[in-house]
Design a protein around this motif. Structure first.
Motif, PDB file in Angstrom:
ATOM      1  N   GLU A 185      13.133  -6.009  16.556  1.00 42.45           N
ATOM      2  CA  GLU A 185      13.747  -6.849  17.591  1.00 42.45           C
ATOM      3  C   GLU A 185      15.147  -7.331  17.208  1.00 42.45           C
ATOM      4  N   ASP A 186      15.591  -7.045  15.993  1.00 42.71           N
ATOM      5  CA  ASP A 186      16.979  -7.348  15.608  1.00 42.71           C
ATOM      6  C   ASP A 186      17.937  -6.250  16.059  1.00 42.71           C
ATOM      7  N   THR A 187      17.396  -5.169  16.588  1.00 44.97           N
ATOM      8  CA  THR A 187      18.234  -4.074  17.059  1.00 44.97           C
ATOM      9  C   THR A 187      19.154  -4.549  18.173  1.00 44.97           C
ATOM     10  N   ALA A 188      20.452  -4.334  17.992  1.00 51.79           N
ATOM     11  CA  ALA A 188      21.453  -4.797  18.953  1.00 51.79           C
ATOM     12  C   ALA A 188      22.832  -4.359  18.489  1.00 51.79           C
ATOM     13  N   VAL A 189      23.806  -4.553  19.351  1.00 55.55           N
ATOM     14  CA  VAL A 189      25.205  -4.475  18.939  1.00 55.55           C
ATOM     15  C   VAL A 189      25.592  -5.872  18.460  1.00 55.55           C
ATOM     16  N   THR A 217      29.411  -3.679  16.313  1.00 54.92           N
ATOM     17  CA  THR A 217      28.852  -2.653  15.436  1.00 54.92           C
ATOM     18  C   THR A 217      27.349  -2.568  15.704  1.00 54.92           C
ATOM     19  N   GLN A 218      26.833  -1.358  15.816  1.00 48.92           N
ATOM     20  CA  GLN A 218      25.433  -1.145  16.171  1.00 48.92           C
ATOM     21  C   GLN A 218      24.540  -1.321  14.954  1.00 48.92           C
ATOM     22  N   VAL A 219      23.470  -2.087  15.149  1.00 51.99           N
ATOM     23  CA  VAL A 219      22.407  -2.217  14.149  1.00 51.99           C
ATOM     24  C   VAL A 219      21.113  -1.757  14.805  1.00 51.99           C
ATOM     25  N   THR A 220      20.469  -0.785  14.192  1.00 49.68           N
ATOM     26  CA  THR A 220      19.208  -0.262  14.709  1.00 49.68           C
ATOM     27  C   THR A 220      18.158  -0.381  13.621  1.00 49.68           C
ATOM     28  N   VAL A 221      17.049  -1.050  13.951  1.00 48.14           N
ATOM     29  CA  VAL A 221      15.956  -1.240  13.008  1.00 48.14           C
ATOM     30  C   VAL A 221      14.754  -0.456  13.525  1.00 48.14           C
ATOM     31  N   SER A 222      14.318   0.504  12.744  1.00 48.06           N
ATOM     32  CA  SER A 222      13.185   1.337  13.151  1.00 48.06           C
ATOM     33  C   SER A 222      11.884   0.751  12.608  1.00 48.06           C
ATOM     34  N   SER A 223      10.823   0.947  13.364  1.00 48.14           N
ATOM     35  CA  SER A 223       9.514   0.394  12.950  1.00 48.14           C
ATOM     36  C   SER A 223       8.751   1.391  12.088  1.00 48.14           C
ATOM     37  N   LEU A 258      21.518   2.322  10.685  1.00 47.26           N
ATOM     38  CA  LEU A 258      20.086   2.464  10.930  1.00 47.26           C
ATOM     39  C   LEU A 258      19.330   2.078   9.668  1.00 47.26           C
ATOM     40  N   VAL A 259      18.332   1.228   9.826  1.00 48.56           N
ATOM     41  CA  VAL A 259      17.553   0.769   8.682  1.00 48.56           C
ATOM     42  C   VAL A 259      16.101   0.619   9.110  1.00 48.56           C
ATOM     43  N   GLN A 260      15.187   0.774   8.175  1.00 42.11           N
ATOM     44  CA  GLN A 260      13.774   0.584   8.471  1.00 42.11           C
ATOM     45  C   GLN A 260      13.426  -0.896   8.484  1.00 42.11           C
ATOM     46  N   ALA A 261      12.386  -1.218   9.208  1.00 41.81           N
ATOM     47  CA  ALA A 261      11.910  -2.596   9.250  1.00 41.81           C
ATOM     48  C   ALA A 261      11.635  -3.088   7.829  1.00 41.81           C
ATOM     49  N   GLY A 262      12.047  -4.325   7.560  1.00 43.72           N
ATOM     50  CA  GLY A 262      11.923  -4.898   6.234  1.00 43.72           C
ATOM     51  C   GLY A 262      13.139  -4.682   5.356  1.00 43.72           C
ATOM     52  N   GLY A 263      14.049  -3.825   5.804  1.00 42.39           N
ATOM     53  CA  GLY A 263      15.238  -3.532   5.031  1.00 42.39           C
ATOM     54  C   GLY A 263      16.353  -4.544   5.227  1.00 42.39           C
ATOM     55  N   SER A 264      17.510  -4.256   4.624  1.00 40.21           N
ATOM     56  CA  SER A 264      18.649  -5.171   4.658  1.00 40.21           C
ATOM     57  C   SER A 264      19.926  -4.433   5.042  1.00 40.21           C
ATOM     58  N   LEU A 265      20.839  -5.176   5.630  1.00 42.62           N
ATOM     59  CA  LEU A 265      22.195  -4.700   5.909  1.00 42.62           C
ATOM     60  C   LEU A 265      23.142  -5.873   5.740  1.00 42.62           C
ATOM     61  N   ARG A 266      24.399  -5.581   5.413  1.00 44.64           N
ATOM     62  CA  ARG A 266      25.420  -6.612   5.402  1.00 44.64           C
ATOM     63  C   ARG A 266      26.558  -6.194   6.316  1.00 44.64           C
ATOM     64  N   LEU A 267      26.813  -7.021   7.303  1.00 44.41           N
ATOM     65  CA  LEU A 267      27.927  -6.800   8.206  1.00 44.41           C
ATOM     66  C   LEU A 267      29.159  -7.539   7.704  1.00 44.41           C
TER      67      LEU A 267
END
Length: 125
Positions: free
Chosen positions: A89-93, A119-125, A11-20
């Motif tokens: 809108e990037d929220t998805a598996v 792997t689940q990615v959830t982006v909160s607004s 789970l990450v806030q909008a504007g944030g980053s993740l690396r899969l």
């Protein structure tokens, strides 16, 4: 036997980053390509990015170009997806996939025979 295992979602806030990350085993083909796809609830699985294992050529979907980057570490048999400037809108598996039909980079999910569990990615607004 080919196995793909994704990690790095969350789970990450909008504007944030993740690396899969996607660790592959059993990929003994002479040439192959790996890719990331994603699937949001109620939607089709869509192409995100792909990389040719030999040479490292890449292709990104227009929706993520300039924000996401696919890369690979051949010594670790691992492919990565660096995701920056994330949007709700990037929220998805997110799924890792591999194909031994690697004469070109394929964007159709039907071209990929091997898949990870996602792997689940959830982006909160």
């Amino acid at each position: 036997q080919v196995q793909l295992e994704e990690s790095g979602g969350g789970l990450v806030q909008a504007g944030g980053s993740l690396r899969l990350s996607c660790a592959g085993s059993g990929l003994t083909f002479r040439s192959y390509a790996m890719a990331w796809f994603r699937q949001a609830p109620g939607q089709e699985r869509e192409f995100v990015a792909a990389i040719m294992w030999g040479g490292g050529a890449t292709y990104h979907a227009d929706s993520v170009k300039g924000r996401f980057t696919i890369s690979r570490d051949t010594a670790k048999n691992t492919v990565y997806l660096q995701m920056n400037s994330l949007k709700p809108e990037d929220t998805a598996v997110y799924y890792c996939a591999a194909t031994n039909y690697a004469e070109v980079l394929h964007t159709s999910k039907d071209s990929y025979a091997y898949w990870g569990q996602g792997t689940q990615v959830t982006v909160s607004s």
